[in-house]
Write a protein that holds these residues in place. Structure first.
Motif, PDB file in Angstrom:
ATOM      1  N   SER A   1       0.827  -1.216   0.000  1.00 44.86           N
ATOM      2  CA  SER A   1       0.000   0.000   0.000  1.00 44.86           C
ATOM      3  C   SER A   1       0.860   1.265   0.000  1.00 44.86           C
ATOM      4  N   ALA A   2       2.048   1.157   0.577  1.00 43.13           N
ATOM      5  CA  ALA A   2       2.924   2.329   0.681  1.00 43.13           C
ATOM      6  C   ALA A   2       3.755   2.527  -0.595  1.00 43.13           C
ATOM      7  N   ARG A   3       3.993   1.441  -1.295  1.00 41.79           N
ATOM      8  CA  ARG A   3       4.709   1.543  -2.559  1.00 41.79           C
ATOM      9  C   ARG A   3       3.838   0.940  -3.651  1.00 41.79           C
ATOM     10  N   TYR A   4       2.738   1.609  -3.851  1.00 44.47           N
ATOM     11  CA  TYR A   4       1.735   1.176  -4.820  1.00 44.47           C
ATOM     12  C   TYR A   4       2.086   1.778  -6.179  1.00 44.47           C
ATOM     13  N   LEU A   5       1.774   1.084  -7.249  1.00 46.92           N
ATOM     14  CA  LEU A   5       2.021   1.640  -8.580  1.00 46.92           C
ATOM     15  C   LEU A   5       0.897   2.629  -8.895  1.00 46.92           C
ATOM     16  N   LEU A   6       1.197   3.895  -8.731  1.00 43.57           N
ATOM     17  CA  LEU A   6       0.155   4.921  -8.866  1.00 43.57           C
ATOM     18  C   LEU A   6      -0.046   5.321 -10.320  1.00 43.57           C
ATOM     19  N   ASP A   7       1.023   5.310 -11.067  1.00 43.94           N
ATOM     20  CA  ASP A   7       0.926   5.757 -12.455  1.00 43.94           C
ATOM     21  C   ASP A   7       2.091   5.189 -13.240  1.00 43.94           C
ATOM     22  N   GLU A   8       1.856   5.089 -14.544  1.00 43.65           N
ATOM     23  CA  GLU A   8       2.873   4.469 -15.375  1.00 43.65           C
ATOM     24  C   GLU A   8       2.745   5.044 -16.772  1.00 43.65           C
ATOM     25  N   ASN A   9       3.845   5.449 -17.344  1.00 45.64           N
ATOM     26  CA  ASN A   9       3.805   5.820 -18.755  1.00 45.64           C
ATOM     27  C   ASN A   9       5.055   5.279 -19.438  1.00 45.64           C
ATOM     28  N   TRP A  10       5.298   5.746 -20.657  1.00 44.77           N
ATOM     29  CA  TRP A  10       6.433   5.202 -21.401  1.00 44.77           C
ATOM     30  C   TRP A  10       7.749   5.426 -20.678  1.00 44.77           C
ATOM     31  N   PHE A  11       7.822   6.501 -19.912  1.00 46.12           N
ATOM     32  CA  PHE A  11       9.126   6.898 -19.382  1.00 46.12           C
ATOM     33  C   PHE A  11       9.379   6.450 -17.962  1.00 46.12           C
ATOM     34  N   GLU A  12       8.315   6.381 -17.195  1.00 46.15           N
ATOM     35  CA  GLU A  12       8.577   6.070 -15.787  1.00 46.15           C
ATOM     36  C   GLU A  12       7.376   5.430 -15.107  1.00 46.15           C
ATOM     37  N   MET A  13       7.680   4.863 -13.941  1.00 46.22           N
ATOM     38  CA  MET A  13       6.613   4.345 -13.088  1.00 46.22           C
ATOM     39  C   MET A  13       6.621   5.163 -11.815  1.00 46.22           C
ATOM     40  N   LYS A  14       5.430   5.512 -11.360  1.00 48.10           N
ATOM     41  CA  LYS A  14       5.340   6.327 -10.156  1.00 48.10           C
ATOM     42  C   LYS A  14       4.797   5.475  -9.010  1.00 48.10           C
ATOM     43  N   TRP A  15       5.603   5.327  -7.982  1.00 49.78           N
ATOM     44  CA  TRP A  15       5.219   4.507  -6.831  1.00 49.78           C
ATOM     45  C   TRP A  15       4.954   5.405  -5.625  1.00 49.78           C
ATOM     46  N   GLY A  16       3.945   5.075  -4.858  1.00 51.57           N
ATOM     47  CA  GLY A  16       3.698   5.881  -3.660  1.00 51.57           C
ATOM     48  C   GLY A  16       2.538   5.347  -2.843  1.00 51.57           C
ATOM     49  N   HIS A  17       2.140   6.145  -1.860  1.00 45.46           N
ATOM     50  CA  HIS A  17       1.095   5.709  -0.933  1.00 45.46           C
ATOM     51  C   HIS A  17      -0.273   5.691  -1.603  1.00 45.46           C
ATOM     52  N   ASN A  18      -0.968   4.578  -1.448  1.00 44.98           N
ATOM     53  CA  ASN A  18      -2.365   4.504  -1.866  1.00 44.98           C
ATOM     54  C   ASN A  18      -3.213   4.345  -0.601  1.00 44.98           C
ATOM     55  N   VAL A  19      -3.769   5.450  -0.181  1.00 41.55           N
ATOM     56  CA  VAL A  19      -4.489   5.483   1.087  1.00 41.55           C
ATOM     57  C   VAL A  19      -5.729   4.590   1.052  1.00 41.55           C
ATOM     58  N   SER A  20      -6.395   4.565  -0.109  1.00 41.27           N
ATOM     59  CA  SER A  20      -7.624   3.763  -0.124  1.00 41.27           C
ATOM     60  C   SER A  20      -7.289   2.266  -0.088  1.00 41.27           C
ATOM     61  N   GLU A  21      -6.176   1.878  -0.673  1.00 43.87           N
ATOM     62  CA  GLU A  21      -5.723   0.486  -0.568  1.00 43.87           C
ATOM     63  C   GLU A  21      -5.455   0.132   0.901  1.00 43.87           C
ATOM     64  N   PHE A  22      -4.798   1.032   1.587  1.00 42.49           N
ATOM     65  CA  PHE A  22      -4.518   0.822   3.017  1.00 42.49           C
ATOM     66  C   PHE A  22      -5.827   0.671   3.800  1.00 42.49           C
ATOM     67  N   GLN A  23      -6.780   1.534   3.485  1.00 39.91           N
ATOM     68  CA  GLN A  23      -8.067   1.466   4.205  1.00 39.91           C
ATOM     69  C   GLN A  23      -8.790   0.140   3.952  1.00 39.91           C
ATOM     70  N   GLN A  24      -8.761  -0.308   2.672  1.00 39.44           N
ATOM     71  CA  GLN A  24      -9.390  -1.587   2.346  1.00 39.44           C
ATOM     72  C   GLN A  24      -8.891  -2.698   3.266  1.00 39.44           C
ATOM     73  N   ARG A  25      -7.640  -2.591   3.643  1.00 34.38           N
ATOM     74  CA  ARG A  25      -7.015  -3.672   4.393  1.00 34.38           C
ATOM     75  C   ARG A  25      -7.050  -3.483   5.906  1.00 34.38           C
ATOM     76  N   PHE A  26      -7.117  -2.234   6.341  1.00 39.95           N
ATOM     77  CA  PHE A  26      -6.971  -2.021   7.782  1.00 39.95           C
ATOM     78  C   PHE A  26      -8.063  -1.195   8.450  1.00 39.95           C
ATOM     79  N   ASP A  27      -8.955  -0.618   7.692  1.00 41.23           N
ATOM     80  CA  ASP A  27     -10.030   0.161   8.297  1.00 41.23           C
ATOM     81  C   ASP A  27     -10.959  -0.755   9.094  1.00 41.23           C
ATOM     82  N   GLU A  28     -11.285  -0.332  10.299  1.00 38.58           N
ATOM     83  CA  GLU A  28     -12.101  -1.156  11.190  1.00 38.58           C
ATOM     84  C   GLU A  28     -13.440  -1.530  10.552  1.00 38.58           C
ATOM     85  N   ASP A  29     -14.108  -0.557   9.972  1.00 36.61           N
ATOM     86  CA  ASP A  29     -15.422  -0.810   9.383  1.00 36.61           C
ATOM     87  C   ASP A  29     -15.326  -1.701   8.155  1.00 36.61           C
TER      88      ASP A  29
END
Ligand SMILES: Cc1cc2nc3c(=O)[nH]c(=O)nc-3n(C[C@H](O)[C@H](O)[C@H](O)COP(=O)(O)OP(=O)(O)OC[C@H]3O[C@@H](n4cnc5c(N)ncnc54)[C@H](O)[C@@H]3O)c2cc1C
Ligand SMILES: *[C@@H]1O[C@H](CO)[C@@H](O)[C@H](O)[C@H]1NC(C)=O
Ligand SMILES: *[C@@H]1O[C@H](CO)[C@@H](O)[C@H](O)[C@H]1NC(C)=O
Ligand SMILES: *[C@@H]1O[C@H](CO)[C@@H](O)[C@H](O)[C@H]1NC(C)=O
Ligand SMILES: *[C@@H]1O[C@H](CO)[C@@H](O)[C@H](O)[C@H]1NC(C)=O
Length: 458
Positions: free
Chosen positions: A251-279
């Motif tokens: 979740s902290a090094r999620y593939l946020l975006d990708e194009n021909w030149f680079e891949m952007k990795w970073g925090h995906n808060v909603s992914e984290f919530q899916q896994r750890f949110d109490e509700d």
């Protein structure tokens, strides 16, 4: 009847009076206060890790000794036919080309970190010729003898790869970071399922096997856990903590975006919530985070306990680059002294206590089961996940070996003692510190997620 140490887990949950119902609150409300089965609390660990441990450990892990991990990713799954997902591009692992690995590591003696062992080959030659090289120091010769006497099969909690196998290769861990891989669905589920269902202890009194993975498990899941003895509960919590750590990283090094030149990795808060949110997790998420802290405590305690072993003058972090090796050893000792200074260490003597048959049997079961889990790692289809899965189970296995070995861990091996003293191979050392590095990073990442979540409007 099983004898178990009766440790009353204090289910203290000091409720933080913050914005109840907020996004941050729903992941972290229970991640505070005293941890069950030990005398420590979350806040103490957060502060200690983020300030004292994390920066030193990161520096150490970027050194040549720790970044090059020798591993066999082609062992083959012993339990079912797997279909390696070579096709998944984020799963690729790039092994080192021979010229990338420092000479010192490649030399025949890389396996053992004791200074003495770099002379092993020489010694074997000398022995064959019936000659003893008088220029070996007494210290060196003694350390060598220790290694020869040593057979640690009975001490080990996990399978180690045969580093001499042509299938084993060096991997630069810094170039192959643990992060989102897209390894999801039935395959990933099968691994976790066989771990929880077939390789975790369950109370015998429960006739219907409770499936922790069943969607309706909810709170009931933890009720069976409370019925287990402290050792079996600890086992589950270690695995669950490891699982949580892996899921925090992706979740902290999620593939946020990708194009021909680079891949952007970073925090995906909603992914984290899916896994750890109490509700969103029927109350499970925060408990999983608490298990992460439990795992942290176990590995931290192992580091504190192993300090004398590394304090030996014969011990080197050998890569063949003398100045660097010496600096790294200094850094390593600094780190271990910090680990030792932690005020609320886990008390491992509370586990497998009582020198009786039942306690021994329980320990043996614990060992066999954990070994089996390290074998399951060879079934993980995604190579990147397999790499880090193997490393982390080996690291945790090494921590358990340190905590529960019958052998003395001492600064000076006692020569008059016929029982050889405790030893670690390079593979065990590298995995131990890198595994702890993962858990330490997870704890640090929780701080980031806490702050990202508190910025969400809800
Ligand atoms: C050894 C291994 C290593 C992996 N490494 C990576 C990686 O590096 N990068 C990557 O992107 N993916 C990795 N994965 C995959 C990842 O862990 C998930 O399996 C995947 O993202 C699918 O997630 P999921 O939401 O379906 O639930 P999963 O995480 O697969 O969990 C399955 C079920 O287990 C239960 N569960 C979840 N978390 C816990 C916990 N902490 N304690 C107890 N029970 C729990 C829940 O009921 C959940 O539905 C790895 C998987 C394995 C087995
Ligand atoms: C003995 O060992 C030393 C140090 O390892 C080495 O320099 C020397 O050549 C060896 N002598 C013999 C006779 O093998
Ligand atoms: C090891 O794990 C496999 C796969 O989950 C399982 O089928 C087997 O029963 C386990 N063996 C032992 C000895 O626990
Ligand atoms: C973050 O993860 C969610 C799934 O939890 C996904 O739907 C979303 O696309 C991801 N966000 C980004 C920016 O990739
Ligand atoms: C070394 O081992 C012997 C035999 O087990 C024991 O009698 C002795 O006390 C030990 N010495 C130290 C310094 O621990």
């Amino acid at each position: 009847m099983e004898t178990c140490v009766l440790l009353l887990g204090l289910f203290l949950t000091s409720v933080h009076v913050t914005t109840a119902g907020s996004a941050a609150h729903r992941c972290f409300c229970q991640v505070t206060g005293t941890l069950d089965d030990c005398a420590c609390d979350v806040e103490t660990i957060d502060k200690f890790n983020n300030k004292d441990i994390f920066p030193k450990l990161q520096k150490l892990l970027s050194s040549d000794y720790f970044r090059f991990y020798k591993v066999n990713l082609n062992n083959g799954c012993p339990f079912w036919t797997d279909h390696s997902q070579c096709g998944l591009k984020y799963c690729a692992v790039k092994p080192c080309s021979p010229d990338e690995v420092p000479e010192g590591l490649k030399s025949s003696s890389y396996k053992y970190s004791e200074k003495a062992s770099h002379d092993t080959e020489e010694c074997e030659k000398a022995e064959k010729l019936g000659a003893v090289n008088g220029s070996l120091s007494d210290e060196t010769r003694q350390a060598l003898q220790e290694w020869k006497k040593y057979d640690d099969e009975s001490d080990r909690f996990c399978m180690l790869d045969d580093e001499d196998s042509p299938e084993s290769q060096y991997v630069d861990l810094l170039l192959n970071p643990e992060r989102f891989t897209g390894y999801i669905g039935a395959e990933a589920w099968r691994i976790w399922n066989s771990i929880y269902e077939e390789n975790c202890f369950k109370p015998y009194s429960v006739n219907r096997p409770l499936n922790p993975l069943a969607s309706n498990s909810g709170q009931g899941f933890y009720r069976w856990l409370e019925g287990l003895c402290v050792e079996k509960r600890a086992f589950f919590r270690l695995i669950s903590g490891l699982h949580a750590s892996i899921n925090i990283h992706l979740s902290a090094r999620y593939l946020l975006d990708e194009n021909w030149f680079e891949m952007k990795w970073g925090h995906n808060v909603s992914e984290f919530q899916q896994r750890f949110d109490e509700d969103l997790t029927k109350g499970e998420g925060p408990k999983r985070l608490r298990n992460l802290y439990f795992l942290y405590l176990i590995e931290l305690r192992a580091l504190a306990k192993i300090l004398p072993y590394f304090e030996r003058s014969t011990f080197q972090l050998y890569t063949g680059q003398d100045t660097q090796d010496d600096q790294n050893k200094k850094l390593l000792l600094e780190l271990l002294h910090v680990a030792k200074s932690f005020p609320l260490h886990f008390d491992e003597t509370a586990l497998f206590a009582g020198n009786n048959k039942e306690a021994m049997k329980l320990k043996e079961d614990f060992k066999l089961t954990f070994k089996n889990i390290s074998r399951i790692m060879d079934c993980v289809e995604c190579f990147k996940c397999r790499l880090w899965g193997k490393l982390q189970t080996q690291g945790l296995g090494t921590a358990l070996k340190i905590l529960f070995s019958e052998r003395q861990i001492e600064a000076m091996p006692n020569t008059s003692n016929t029982n050889p003293s405790f030893q670690l191979s390079r593979q065990e050392i590298v995995s131990l510190f890198n595994a702890f590095g993962r858990i330490s990073t997870s704890v640090r990442e929780l701080k980031n997620f806490r702050s990202l979540l508190s910025k969400l409007k809800q």
